[in-house]
Each structure stands twice: as structure tokens, then as C-alpha cells.
Write a protein that holds these residues in place. Structure first.
Motif, PDB file in Angstrom:
ATOM      1  N   ASP A  15       0.881  -1.169   0.000  1.00  0.00           N
ATOM      2  CA  ASP A  15       0.000   0.000   0.000  1.00  0.00           C
ATOM      3  C   ASP A  15       0.915   1.215   0.000  1.00  0.00           C
ATOM      4  N   THR A  44       0.404  -1.957  -5.229  1.00  0.00           N
ATOM      5  CA  THR A  44      -0.748  -1.107  -5.506  1.00  0.00           C
ATOM      6  C   THR A  44      -0.332   0.355  -5.585  1.00  0.00           C
ATOM      7  N   VAL A  45      -1.125   1.111  -6.313  1.00  0.00           N
ATOM      8  CA  VAL A  45      -1.001   2.565  -6.360  1.00  0.00           C
ATOM      9  C   VAL A  45      -2.216   3.094  -5.607  1.00  0.00           C
ATOM     10  N   GLN A  46      -2.019   3.528  -4.363  1.00  0.00           N
ATOM     11  CA  GLN A  46      -3.166   3.949  -3.563  1.00  0.00           C
ATOM     12  C   GLN A  46      -2.759   4.960  -2.511  1.00  0.00           C
ATOM     13  N   VAL A  51      -7.708   3.085  -4.290  1.00  0.00           N
ATOM     14  CA  VAL A  51      -6.721   2.383  -5.110  1.00  0.00           C
ATOM     15  C   VAL A  51      -6.863   2.851  -6.550  1.00  0.00           C
ATOM     16  N   GLN A  52      -5.792   3.410  -7.088  1.00  0.00           N
ATOM     17  CA  GLN A  52      -5.822   3.869  -8.469  1.00  0.00           C
ATOM     18  C   GLN A  52      -5.413   2.779  -9.462  1.00  0.00           C
ATOM     19  N   ASP A  53      -4.562   1.849  -9.003  1.00  0.00           N
ATOM     20  CA  ASP A  53      -4.059   0.815  -9.910  1.00  0.00           C
ATOM     21  C   ASP A  53      -3.352  -0.246  -9.076  1.00  0.00           C
ATOM     22  N   PHE A  54      -3.163  -1.434  -9.651  1.00  0.00           N
ATOM     23  CA  PHE A  54      -2.283  -2.403  -9.009  1.00  0.00           C
ATOM     24  C   PHE A  54      -1.605  -3.272 -10.049  1.00  0.00           C
ATOM     25  N   HIS A  55      -0.455  -3.793  -9.682  1.00  0.00           N
ATOM     26  CA  HIS A  55       0.384  -4.557 -10.594  1.00  0.00           C
ATOM     27  C   HIS A  55       0.826  -5.846  -9.918  1.00  0.00           C
ATOM     28  N   HIS A 119     -12.669  -1.057  -4.270  1.00  0.00           N
ATOM     29  CA  HIS A 119     -11.902  -1.357  -5.474  1.00  0.00           C
ATOM     30  C   HIS A 119     -11.475  -2.828  -5.450  1.00  0.00           C
TER      31      HIS A 119
END
Length: 275
Positions: A15, A44-46, A51-55, A119
Motif C-alpha cells: 500500500d 498497488t497505487v493507492q 486504489v488507483q491501480d495495481f500490478h 476497489h
């Protein structure tokens, strides 16, 4: 020299805002007296807003992290959080079987499916892998009410439906089920119901706090329970430790950013500094 503490392993996502995921896991491990190791399953991008995105991390890399930690330091207990995909779940299970997660090593499964903002953090098709691969290996499974509904189709509204949900999770093969009541509105208390494989029930009750700053609460509860198991506690004792920890962590939660702030893992430090 200090004695070496037990080792607890968190297999989960990051996070970037520091409120949940592996950050919360390691904070809880430390606060509860164990060394925290990690296997990163996703980035994650949060922040506090969402959460805006996750990889996802390549599954073979997730598995290699588990084997690397277990092969060198040893693992006294482990827990999962965000695993993102069927491929990662399969890799975790295969590596976990090699190092004894769920057999020699207590294994807590926190079946994270979505963030507190709603999300998605788990591919829909991966739910079946959680049911058939992860939960049957779990010493304890710790779903919130949304995850209960997704996994076993039970809408928890009271004690009877919480009991029904716990038994459905046991039917999937879990060693024990903790149905968390934090999302159940309309009660002055938060009641978490623990049901063991033999049908024994334990209720853990705490006052419901009026706060929106509960980010990372589920991760912190599962991790503090895992810490107790790593320290050699019996399951009921470890859940009692986790309940005491998260109750204080929510009590001392703080605002951070424009959205939901995190539960606090440093309340014990703050109390010590005031003394």
C-alpha cells in the motif's frame, strides 16, 4: 545480545499510502513481538482516497520469496492478504506446501477481495482458487462480511447468520473461521465470531468506535493473530491477542490525507512516551 524473536511471514500486496497491506502487516508483527518477513504479491497505487491501480508480481517471484525466507530464517507462522490472481494463489499454495504452511506452520488466510473503498483486489475467477486451494490449507480464515458473501453466499445480519457463514467456511476445509463483525451496522458492539473445526464457538466483543479511520484494520487483525501463533499461542489465545490489539489500534486511529486514515500500530509507543 537480544533473543531472536519468532518469524512471521506476510504474503500480500503493498500500500503506497502505508495504511494497509504489507505495511500494516509488518507494523502489527513488530507491535506483537515477532520479526516480520514479507513476500510481495502485488504493488498497488493507492492513498487514503482509494486504489488507483495495481500490478501483480510474477507468480514465480512470489513463490521464490516464500522459499527464500523459509529456507534461511524459518517461518513460525504465515498469513496471506491480497493475492490478486489464480496464478499467484497457485504459486503461493505450491511454495507453501513445500515449506509446510498449514501443516507444520500455522497459516492464516485473510481472503482480501476488495479495498475498503470497494476497489477490486482479486480477479473474480480467482475466488474459486481461494475456496479450493487456499481455505482448505488455512489454520484460520478471517473474512469480513463482504468476503463472506462472495465466498459462501451468506449475508450476515445477526449471530445466527454469522454462525451459518462460519460453518460454511469450515465445510470448505478451513481449520477455523473468524467471521468479523466490523462491517455490521446497527450494533453498539463489534462482535467477531470464532468457530473451531469441532464446532466450539468463541465470541470476541469490543465497543464500536465512531470513526471513519479504519484503513488497514482487517490486515492488522489477521497479522496480530498470526504473530500470536508464531509465538506459540493456542488459536483462541492468539485471536484474543489480535482482538485486543485491533481494538486499541482503532481507538487510536488517526486522520491522514483526504480520505480514510489508518488504524494506529503505535499506540503502545505513544502511551510509553507519555508515561
Amino acid at each position: 545480545m537480544s533473543d531472536t524473536p519468532p518469524v512471521a511471514l506476510a504474503i500480500a500486496g503493498t500500500d503506497s499510502g502505508g495504511g494497509a497491506g504489507l505495511t500494516a502487516d509488518v507494523r502489527a508483527f513488530t507491535a506483537c513481538g515477532v520479526h516480520g518477513a514479507v513476500a510481495v504479491a502485488a504493488v498497488t497505487v493507492q492513498n487514503s482516497v482509494g486504489v488507483q491501480d495495481f500490478h501483480p508480481i510474477p507468480p514465480e517471484v512470489v513463490a521464490a520469496q516464500i522459499r527464500a525466507v523459509a529456507g534461511d530464517m524459518g517461518v513460525d507462522a504465515a498469513k496471506t492478504g491480497m493475492l490478486a490472481s489464480t496464478a499467484i494463489i497457485t504459486a503461493v499454495v505450491e511454495a507453501g506446501d513445500q515449506v509446510g504452511l498449514g501443516t507444520r506452520v500455522p497459516f492464516v488466510v485473510d481472503p482480501v477481495a476488495a479495498s475498503m473503498h470497494g476497489h477490486a483486489l482479486l480477479a473474480p475467477e480467482a475466488l474459486e482458487a481461494v475456496r479450493t486451494l487456499l481455505i482448505p490449507r488455512a489454520t484460520l480464515v478471517t473474512p469480513n462480511l463482504d468476503e463472506v458473501r462472495l465466498l459462501v453466499g451468506v449475508e450476515v445480519v445477526d449471530d445466527d447468520t454469522a454462525r451459518e457463514a462460519a460453518r460454511a467456511l469450515l465445510d470448505l476445509g478451513a481449520g477455523a473461521a473468524l467471521v468479523k463483525g466490523g462491517h455490521l451496522e446497527g450494533s453498539a458492539d463489534v462482535v467477531d465470531l470464532l468457530v473451531l473445526a469441532d464446532g466450539t464457538e468463541h465470541r470476541f466483543t469490543s465497543p464500536r468506535r465512531s470513526t471513519e479511520h479504519t484503513h488497514g484494520g482487517g490486515d492488522s487483525l489477521a497479522s496480530s493473530i498470526t504473530a500470536g501463533l508464531a509465538r506459540g499461542m493456542a488459536l483462541v489465545e492468539a485471536v484474543a491477542l489480535g482482538k485486543a490489539y485491533i481494538t486499541r489500534a482503532v481507538e487510536h486511529a488517526y486522520p491522514l490525507g483526504a480520505g480514510h486514515g489508518p488504524v494506529s500500530s503505535v499506540w503502545s509507543v505513544a502511551a510509553w512516551e507519555r508515561s
